[in-house]
Design a protein around this motif. Structure first.
Motif, PDB file in Angstrom:
ATOM      1  N   VAL A   1      20.548  55.294   5.876  1.00 37.83           N
ATOM      2  CA  VAL A   1      20.768  54.873   4.491  1.00 37.83           C
ATOM      3  C   VAL A   1      22.257  54.889   4.156  1.00 37.83           C
ATOM      4  O   VAL A   1      22.785  53.957   3.538  1.00 37.83           O
ATOM      5  N   PHE A   2      22.952  55.944   4.580  1.00 38.34           N
ATOM      6  CA  PHE A   2      24.391  56.031   4.318  1.00 38.34           C
ATOM      7  C   PHE A   2      25.132  54.878   4.994  1.00 38.34           C
ATOM      8  O   PHE A   2      26.031  54.271   4.404  1.00 38.34           O
ATOM      9  N   GLU A   3      24.744  54.538   6.214  1.00 29.40           N
ATOM     10  CA  GLU A   3      25.434  53.463   6.922  1.00 29.40           C
ATOM     11  C   GLU A   3      25.113  52.097   6.314  1.00 29.40           C
ATOM     12  O   GLU A   3      25.964  51.208   6.293  1.00 29.40           O
ATOM     13  N   LYS A   4      23.892  51.916   5.793  1.00 26.66           N
ATOM     14  CA  LYS A   4      23.586  50.664   5.097  1.00 26.66           C
ATOM     15  C   LYS A   4      24.409  50.543   3.818  1.00 26.66           C
ATOM     16  O   LYS A   4      24.848  49.451   3.449  1.00 26.66           O
ATOM     17  N   LEU A   5      24.620  51.673   3.149  1.00 28.63           N
ATOM     18  CA  LEU A   5      25.459  51.657   1.954  1.00 28.63           C
ATOM     19  C   LEU A   5      26.894  51.289   2.316  1.00 28.63           C
ATOM     20  O   LEU A   5      27.537  50.484   1.623  1.00 28.63           O
ATOM     21  N   LEU A   6      27.413  51.856   3.413  1.00 23.88           N
ATOM     22  CA  LEU A   6      28.763  51.506   3.853  1.00 23.88           C
ATOM     23  C   LEU A   6      28.858  50.025   4.207  1.00 23.88           C
ATOM     24  O   LEU A   6      29.825  49.348   3.836  1.00 23.88           O
ATOM     25  N   ASP A   7      27.850  49.528   4.932  1.00 26.86           N
ATOM     26  CA  ASP A   7      27.854  48.109   5.292  1.00 26.86           C
ATOM     27  C   ASP A   7      27.872  47.234   4.044  1.00 26.86           C
ATOM     28  O   ASP A   7      28.571  46.213   3.984  1.00 26.86           O
ATOM     29  N   TYR A   8      27.085  47.629   3.040  1.00 25.42           N
ATOM     30  CA  TYR A   8      27.020  46.853   1.805  1.00 25.42           C
ATOM     31  C   TYR A   8      28.361  46.892   1.064  1.00 25.42           C
ATOM     32  O   TYR A   8      28.852  45.870   0.571  1.00 25.42           O
TER      33      TYR A   8
END
Length: 246
Positions: free
Chosen positions: A53-60
């Motif tokens: 979830v944290f990495e998807k937030l960073l990607d976004y």
């Protein structure tokens, strides 16, 4: 928005692609270990490298929006957000205001710049530690023969549950890093401090670290063809990933 709980605060993620609306993100170890409460069915994730979830937030956040991308690359600490001639220095101020229509959002940097290089080194070594520790766990807890991701991860999940029931909720986890000296130089700044042993390194793995390494392993399993989902192959690929970060 931010929600407060007995053991810490969590941020409610909204409209992040690939992340369900019932997911919360926290930087509080105490909240992550105690959970949201028996009646709260939402999922809680910890803001750290390796957490999906944290990495998807960073990607976004790193999508090609010029102002945000520039702020992330230069790592400048911000003093305010500016829009239409108005400035907001805190999240509370922003939430209590009516935003003007139109105009360009500007991120106002502080006069003093923080050293981004140190942050990069710490983040990189943290990712190396997660991959290397996950490789060690994969060799120990995954089957030597191919199986589905859920079947492969089952033994590791049982191990995590066992550690959570122990007094102190800790287990000594041994691993090694491609750049051992580089990691030891930053050992006290990592989320989980490491120490040198006769052979390799060691970290006291708590439920949070075990959850993070579990997510790294599970994601690696999902990226592999079914015939190659073995403990040895997962460990090999994770060690290659750790080496590429050094």
């Amino acid at each position: 928005g931010v929600e407060s709980f007995a053991h810490g605060d969590a941020f409610r993620l909204v409209d992040v692609p690939g992340v369900p609306r019932d997911v919360l993100l926290t930087t509080s170890r105490e909240l992550f270990e105690h959970g949201l409460g028996a009646e709260d069915r939402r999922r809680l994730h910890f803001a750290t490298y390796g957490d999906p979830v944290f990495e998807k937030l960073l990607d976004y956040m790193l999508q090609p929006y010029e102002a945000v991308l520039a702020a992330w690359q230069t790592r400048k600490p911000l003093s305010a957000l500016q829009l239409g001639g108005q400035r907001w220095a805190t999240t509370d101020d922003l939430l209590e205001s009516e935003l003007p229509e139109g105009g360009e959002i500007k991120l106002v940097a502080r006069a003093q710049r923080l050293p981004g290089r140190q942050d990069d080194r710490v983040g990189r070594q943290q990712k190396v530690m997660l991959d290397a520790a996950a490789a060690n766990l994969a060799e120990q807890k995954l089957k030597p023969t191919p199986d589905t991701p859920n079947n492969q991860i089952a033994e590791l999940d049982r191990f995590r549950g066992d550690v959570s029931q122990r007094h102190g909720q800790r287990v000594h986890l041994k691993f090694d890093a491609p750049d051992r000296n580089g990691m030891l130089a930053l050992k006290d700044t990592l989320l989980w401090p490491v120490r040198e042993k006769a052979v390799g390194l060691q970290v006291d793995a708590d439920p949070l670290l075990l959850s993070a390494t579990r997510d790294v392993i599970y994601r690696q399993l999902g990226d592999m063809k079914k015939d190659s989902r073995t403990g040895h192959e997962v460990a090999r690929r994770l060690r290659e990933s750790a080496a590429s970060m050094s």
